[in-house]
Design a protein around this motif. Structure first.
Motif, PDB file in Angstrom:
ATOM      1  N   SER A  57       8.640  13.872   2.235  1.00 35.90           N
ATOM      2  CA  SER A  57       7.704  13.431   0.182  1.00 35.90           C
ATOM      3  C   SER A  57       7.954  11.995  -0.225  1.00 35.90           C
ATOM      4  O   SER A  57       6.713  11.505  -1.006  1.00 35.90           O
ATOM      5  CB  SER A  57       7.428  14.673  -0.035  1.00 35.90           C
ATOM      6  OG  SER A  57       8.558  14.489  -1.032  1.00 35.90           O
ATOM      7  N   GLN A  58       8.649  11.982  -0.071  1.00 36.95           N
ATOM      8  CA  GLN A  58       9.368  10.293  -1.249  1.00 36.95           C
ATOM      9  C   GLN A  58       9.444   9.509  -0.713  1.00 36.95           C
ATOM     10  O   GLN A  58       9.596   8.276  -0.806  1.00 36.95           O
ATOM     11  CB  GLN A  58      10.475  10.740  -1.789  1.00 36.95           C
ATOM     12  CG  GLN A  58      10.928  12.095  -2.275  1.00 36.95           C
ATOM     13  CD  GLN A  58      12.026  12.273  -2.874  1.00 36.95           C
ATOM     14  OE1 GLN A  58      13.234  12.285  -2.290  1.00 36.95           O
ATOM     15  NE2 GLN A  58      12.901  13.059  -3.210  1.00 36.95           N
ATOM     16  N   LEU A  59       9.117   9.366   1.062  1.00 34.17           N
ATOM     17  CA  LEU A  59       8.375   8.187   1.852  1.00 34.17           C
ATOM     18  C   LEU A  59       7.567   6.903   1.627  1.00 34.17           C
ATOM     19  O   LEU A  59       6.451   8.391   0.587  1.00 34.17           O
ATOM     20  CB  LEU A  59       8.746   8.314   3.711  1.00 34.17           C
ATOM     21  CG  LEU A  59      10.060   9.199   3.742  1.00 34.17           C
ATOM     22  CD1 LEU A  59       9.353   9.625   5.190  1.00 34.17           C
ATOM     23  CD2 LEU A  59      11.501   8.202   3.242  1.00 34.17           C
ATOM     24  N   ALA A  60       8.043   5.866   1.084  1.00 36.62           N
ATOM     25  CA  ALA A  60       6.376   5.111   0.550  1.00 36.62           C
ATOM     26  C   ALA A  60       5.575   4.896   1.437  1.00 36.62           C
ATOM     27  O   ALA A  60       4.282   5.195   1.528  1.00 36.62           O
ATOM     28  CB  ALA A  60       7.060   3.790   0.524  1.00 36.62           C
ATOM     29  N   THR A  61       5.874   5.086   3.306  1.00 30.51           N
ATOM     30  CA  THR A  61       4.399   4.924   3.731  1.00 30.51           C
ATOM     31  C   THR A  61       4.022   6.121   4.174  1.00 30.51           C
ATOM     32  O   THR A  61       4.989   7.367   5.181  1.00 30.51           O
ATOM     33  CB  THR A  61       5.648   4.579   5.212  1.00 30.51           C
ATOM     34  OG1 THR A  61       6.255   3.215   4.813  1.00 30.51           O
ATOM     35  CG2 THR A  61       4.019   4.033   6.254  1.00 30.51           C
ATOM     36  N   ARG A  62       2.699   6.382   3.787  1.00 33.36           N
ATOM     37  CA  ARG A  62       1.922   7.819   3.910  1.00 33.36           C
ATOM     38  C   ARG A  62       1.227   7.154   4.205  1.00 33.36           C
ATOM     39  O   ARG A  62       0.081   6.812   4.115  1.00 33.36           O
ATOM     40  CB  ARG A  62       2.444   8.256   2.406  1.00 33.36           C
ATOM     41  CG  ARG A  62       1.940   8.018   1.370  1.00 33.36           C
ATOM     42  CD  ARG A  62       1.954   9.299   0.334  1.00 33.36           C
ATOM     43  NE  ARG A  62       2.930   9.980   0.072  1.00 33.36           N
ATOM     44  CZ  ARG A  62       3.980   8.460  -0.774  1.00 33.36           C
ATOM     45  NH1 ARG A  62       3.505   7.786  -1.973  1.00 33.36           N
ATOM     46  NH2 ARG A  62       5.506   9.053  -1.224  1.00 33.36           N
ATOM     47  N   GLU A  63      -0.326   8.418   4.792  1.00 30.05           N
ATOM     48  CA  GLU A  63      -0.703   8.937   5.297  1.00 30.05           C
ATOM     49  C   GLU A  63      -2.279   7.841   4.007  1.00 30.05           C
ATOM     50  O   GLU A  63      -2.029   8.433   2.909  1.00 30.05           O
ATOM     51  CB  GLU A  63      -1.727   9.368   5.907  1.00 30.05           C
ATOM     52  CG  GLU A  63      -3.020  10.096   6.522  1.00 30.05           C
ATOM     53  CD  GLU A  63      -3.006  10.999   6.967  1.00 30.05           C
ATOM     54  OE1 GLU A  63      -4.780  10.902   7.625  1.00 30.05           O
ATOM     55  OE2 GLU A  63      -2.403  11.976   7.826  1.00 30.05           O
ATOM     56  N   GLY A  64      -2.603   7.011   4.699  1.00 33.79           N
ATOM     57  CA  GLY A  64      -3.494   6.227   3.809  1.00 33.79           C
ATOM     58  C   GLY A  64      -3.459   5.523   2.481  1.00 33.79           C
ATOM     59  O   GLY A  64      -4.089   4.455   1.940  1.00 33.79           O
ATOM     60  N   ALA A  65      -2.015   5.180   2.502  1.00 33.63           N
ATOM     61  CA  ALA A  65      -1.563   4.035   1.637  1.00 33.63           C
ATOM     62  C   ALA A  65      -1.833   2.643   2.783  1.00 33.63           C
ATOM     63  O   ALA A  65      -1.848   2.605   3.154  1.00 33.63           O
ATOM     64  CB  ALA A  65       0.431   4.600   1.631  1.00 33.63           C
ATOM     65  N   ARG A  66      -1.302   2.129   1.926  1.00 32.39           N
ATOM     66  CA  ARG A  66      -1.092  -0.097   1.999  1.00 32.39           C
ATOM     67  C   ARG A  66      -0.567  -0.074   3.263  1.00 32.39           C
ATOM     68  O   ARG A  66       0.692  -0.342   2.588  1.00 32.39           O
ATOM     69  CB  ARG A  66      -1.475  -1.370   0.864  1.00 32.39           C
ATOM     70  CG  ARG A  66      -1.716  -2.078   1.678  1.00 32.39           C
ATOM     71  CD  ARG A  66      -2.195  -3.561   0.501  1.00 32.39           C
ATOM     72  NE  ARG A  66      -2.054  -3.556   0.219  1.00 32.39           N
ATOM     73  CZ  ARG A  66      -0.615  -3.861  -0.837  1.00 32.39           C
ATOM     74  NH1 ARG A  66      -0.306  -4.545  -0.111  1.00 32.39           N
ATOM     75  NH2 ARG A  66      -0.339  -3.445  -1.858  1.00 32.39           N
ATOM     76  N   PHE A  67      -0.571  -0.556   3.899  1.00 32.34           N
ATOM     77  CA  PHE A  67       0.730  -0.540   5.004  1.00 32.34           C
ATOM     78  C   PHE A  67       1.382  -1.774   4.910  1.00 32.34           C
ATOM     79  O   PHE A  67       0.995  -3.097   4.379  1.00 32.34           O
ATOM     80  CB  PHE A  67      -0.096  -1.306   6.741  1.00 32.34           C
ATOM     81  CG  PHE A  67       1.462  -0.848   7.607  1.00 32.34           C
ATOM     82  CD1 PHE A  67       1.716  -0.120   8.291  1.00 32.34           C
ATOM     83  CD2 PHE A  67       1.535  -2.477   7.625  1.00 32.34           C
ATOM     84  CE1 PHE A  67       2.500   0.098   9.274  1.00 32.34           C
ATOM     85  CE2 PHE A  67       2.604  -2.198   8.724  1.00 32.34           C
ATOM     86  CZ  PHE A  67       3.261  -1.470   9.801  1.00 32.34           C
ATOM     87  N   ARG A  68       2.521  -2.110   4.363  1.00 35.97           N
ATOM     88  CA  ARG A  68       3.536  -2.586   3.939  1.00 35.97           C
ATOM     89  C   ARG A  68       4.766  -2.965   4.519  1.00 35.97           C
ATOM     90  O   ARG A  68       5.705  -1.950   4.883  1.00 35.97           O
ATOM     91  CB  ARG A  68       4.046  -2.397   2.632  1.00 35.97           C
ATOM     92  CG  ARG A  68       3.239  -2.654   1.590  1.00 35.97           C
ATOM     93  CD  ARG A  68       3.109  -2.388   0.362  1.00 35.97           C
ATOM     94  NE  ARG A  68       3.702  -3.367  -0.476  1.00 35.97           N
ATOM     95  CZ  ARG A  68       5.340  -3.155  -0.372  1.00 35.97           C
ATOM     96  NH1 ARG A  68       6.082  -1.640  -0.388  1.00 35.97           N
ATOM     97  NH2 ARG A  68       5.966  -4.211  -1.736  1.00 35.97           N
ATOM     98  N   ASP A  69       4.924  -4.000   5.268  1.00 36.11           N
ATOM     99  CA  ASP A  69       6.583  -3.818   5.990  1.00 36.11           C
ATOM    100  C   ASP A  69       7.685  -3.494   5.277  1.00 36.11           C
ATOM    101  O   ASP A  69       8.264  -2.990   5.617  1.00 36.11           O
ATOM    102  CB  ASP A  69       6.738  -5.790   6.281  1.00 36.11           C
ATOM    103  CG  ASP A  69       5.434  -6.101   7.637  1.00 36.11           C
ATOM    104  OD1 ASP A  69       5.341  -4.872   8.282  1.00 36.11           O
ATOM    105  OD2 ASP A  69       6.169  -7.355   7.782  1.00 36.11           O
ATOM    106  N   GLU A  70       7.871  -3.492   3.692  1.00 32.89           N
ATOM    107  CA  GLU A  70       8.981  -3.496   2.956  1.00 32.89           C
ATOM    108  C   GLU A  70       8.915  -2.409   2.585  1.00 32.89           C
ATOM    109  O   GLU A  70       9.756  -1.551   3.035  1.00 32.89           O
ATOM    110  CB  GLU A  70       8.523  -4.453   1.670  1.00 32.89           C
ATOM    111  CG  GLU A  70       9.290  -3.853   0.423  1.00 32.89           C
ATOM    112  CD  GLU A  70       9.512  -4.269  -0.638  1.00 32.89           C
ATOM    113  OE1 GLU A  70      10.700  -4.105  -1.357  1.00 32.89           O
ATOM    114  OE2 GLU A  70       8.890  -5.527  -0.518  1.00 32.89           O
ATOM    115  N   ASP A  71       7.547  -1.887   3.163  1.00 27.09           N
ATOM    116  CA  ASP A  71       7.599   0.480   3.057  1.00 27.09           C
ATOM    117  C   ASP A  71       8.355   1.059   4.306  1.00 27.09           C
ATOM    118  O   ASP A  71       9.339   1.555   4.009  1.00 27.09           O
ATOM    119  CB  ASP A  71       6.470   0.543   2.300  1.00 27.09           C
ATOM    120  CG  ASP A  71       5.964   0.280   0.809  1.00 27.09           C
ATOM    121  OD1 ASP A  71       6.481  -0.471   0.235  1.00 27.09           O
ATOM    122  OD2 ASP A  71       4.666   0.458   1.144  1.00 27.09           O
TER     123      ASP A  71
END
Length: 599
Positions: free
Chosen positions: A138-152
């Motif tokens: 739940s603490q990960l940055a890459t989650r459904e609906g978020a803007r896709f970012r290489d850094e995440d």
């Protein structure tokens, strides 16, 4: 005659770049985008004072900068970004050019489904269904609906690897597969985790020790041979070794090999800091005038795992101050320390002149990387000369020489970073002091002070800094008044800047500050980077001091506004502030010169 010549797509090669403007950018501000390219603006002030190197335009350099912009946007999820050819405005006489860059960002790619798998032989790994993993996920940055970012994605890969390697899987390998769907502009992320063998810690070898006993190092370790391997415990052990304050280098490495053995040996390489160290500094401020200090440190003295510091300071406000601090680290555990600090000091304020000698014995405990606490036992002997004739005439304030003793407690939560010029984070502190806790003294009292600071990044080069401080002191037991040097005063370079030092609050008939038993202060300060090391601030300060304890009257709060300039240096910002009271009959300007921010 036209002073400028407007061109589109053409300019003489190697013209110096004067200004860069960007239009069409909504997701990122100009400052953030300019940090991603090699072109830069260089004003005559920047070139003259800060030795900024100008950039020069060429078609080849533009193509490189265009590629840099495009790569940044695509790494942030804007795969279809379009960067148009620049519009160039030449200044022939100065051989300089202004550049206008137009960007069409398009819509960003959003994260679709995110899945994790360690499936082998058709069996789902139980680690991926337990409660701890669900919390970690739940603490990960890459989650459904978020803007896709290489850094995440990269940071999540490190986080997942760290989680598994902290559960005994030293050789874990985490890979991701990204499936892009152009029609919906979404990307599914599939994580594949190869845990490798379950491992435990092996033996520890230590190299480089000269003065420090090896047993002191081993006491700081959170791990032992045979414990389940954990990369996080490995990092924590290295941090606790550094907290002894005795080493220049302490590198704790796990002996991972291609053969992936299940017993991981450890090697600690130590380089001890020099036994003697000294710091010396001089400076000038509007309040303390010329100031100087010297700080001499001695390691492994008076015991093998102890530190001693000798500190001396002189300024207009403190004609002399001498302190010694003896620190015994790891007194009750790896993250605690015991300090003994005797001192002699003289203070020369507008409202009093005092001579104090004494000391305190303090126990400090780091509860986490951000939370620290302390408890102190103190004794002080005070000899004070109060300026105000009115205060000296009070029957209850009859002693000019007296002792103080008691216990003080402190708690600090600090996440602000970087430390000397914060751009993000919090600082929350509370301190209490109970005088006459052990022996009777002339002025028994209880004192508390609470302060919160917030540093909020708004955009690139723009930080909103805020603070609020409140405190009170009240006599207790047989006490009737509070000692003069313990009272609250307001006004000055680190207080409400529209007033001189200590001149906001109760004054006697001759305008001598006499302090009070309650204080309330606050500030709102946008900090804006201009260029290079130069930045500016504007601020609104508010506050006041009241004679009575636990008294905070909103209708008596006074306000000041102003602005200032800061220049970043290796020791923190150096700056000047101009401020004056607002909504007030007093409207005299105040000027402050200081090292560091006001808060």
């Amino acid at each position: 005659m036209a002073l400028c010549l407007s061109l589109s797509g053409y300019a003489q090669e190697n013209a110096e770049i004067r200004k860069i403007k960007i239009k069409g950018n909504e997701a990122f501000d100009d400052g953030e985008l300019l940090e991603k390219i090699s072109f830069n603006e260089a004003s005559w002030i920047g070139k003259l004072i800060f030795k900024q190197e100008p950039s020069f335009y060429s078609s080849e350099a533009w193509e490189m900068n265009k590629a840099q912009l495009k790569a940044f946007y695509q790494s942030e999820g804007y795969l279809h970004v379009q960067i148009e050819e620049p519009e160039l405005e030449m200044h022939p006489r100065k051989y300089k050019v202004d550049i206008l860059i137009r960007i069409r960002e398009g819509k960003p790619v959003r994260v679709g489904e995110v899945s994790f798998s360690t499936v082998k032989g058709g069996v789902q790994d139980s680690l991926l269904v337990n409660e701890k993993w669900q919390k970690e996920k739940s603490q990960l940055a890459t989650r459904e609906g978020a803007r896709f970012r290489d850094e995440d994605v990269n940071s999540d890969q490190d986080a997942v690897s760290s989680w598994f390697s902290s559960l005994g899987y030293a050789y874990v390998d985490v890979q991701h597969d990204i499936s892009l769907f152009q029609d919906t502009l979404t990307a599914d992320v599939d994580w594949d985790v190869d845990k490798g063998p379950f491992c435990r810690f092996g033996e520890l070898t230590i190299e480089g020790l000269e003065r420090t006993p090896e047993r002191a190092i081993r006491k700081q370790m959170t791990i032992a041979p045979g414990d389940v391997y954990s990369s996080r415990q490995l990092s924590q052990s290295q941090k606790q070794i550094y907290e002894l304050g005795l080493f220049r280098i302490a590198s704790l490495q796990a002996g991972l090999t291609n053969r992936q053995r299940d017993s991981i040996p450890l090697k600690l390489t130590i380089e001890e800091a020099p036994r003697w160290a000294a710091r010396f500094g001089v400076g000038y401020g509007r309040e303390d005038k010329f100031r100087t200090f010297v700080d001499v440190g001695l390691l492994n003295f008076p015991g093998p795992v102890m530190r001693t510091n000798f500190y001396a300071k002189h300024s207009s406000l403190e004609p002399y101050r001498f302190e010694a601090k003896v620190t015994k680290p790891a007194i009750l555990g790896p993250r605690s320390s015991l300090e003994f600090k005797p001192m002699i000091r003289r203070r020369n304020e507008r409202g009093f002149d005092s001579f104090i000698w004494g000391g305190d014995l303090s126990l400090h405990q780091n509860f986490s990387d951000y939370l620290t606490g302390s408890i102190s036992l103190y004794f002080e002997r005070v000899d004070i000369d109060i300026t105000s004739e009115f205060e000296r005439s009070l029957r209850d304030l009859h002693q000019s020489t007296y002792s103080k003793n008691g216990v003080s407690l402190g708690l600090l939560y600090y996440t602000a970073n970087p430390r000397f010029d914060p751009t993000d984070g919090w600082s929350l502190g509370i301190n209490t002091r109970a005088n006459s806790s052990f022996f009777d003294s002339a002025y028994p009292f209880f004192k508390y002070l609470f302060e919160v600071k917030r540093y909020q990044p708004v955009r690139s080069g723009f930080v909103l800094a805020m603070r609020l401080k409140a405190g009170s002191i009240r006599p207790w037991g047989s006490g009737v008044v509070t000692p003069f040097e313990e009272r609250f005063f307001a006004g000055g370079s680190q207080s409400v800047r529209g007033w001189p030092r200590q001149m906001l609050g109760p004054l006697d008939e001759e305008d001598v500050p006499i302090g009070g038993n309650s204080v309330l202060e606050g500030s709102i300060e946008p900090r804006i980077k201009i260029f290079g090391p130069l930045s500016m601030v504007v601020f609104m300060d508010f506050g006041n001091v009241w004679r009575d304890e636990n008294t905070f009257k909103p209708d008596e709060v006074r306000f000041a506004a102003g602005s200032g300039i800061r220049v970043s240096t290796p020791i923190g910002p150096v700056g000047i502030d101009f401020a004056r009271p607002v909504f007030d009959d007093d409207n005299k300007w105040q000027f402050h010169l200081n090292i560091g921010h006001a808060f």
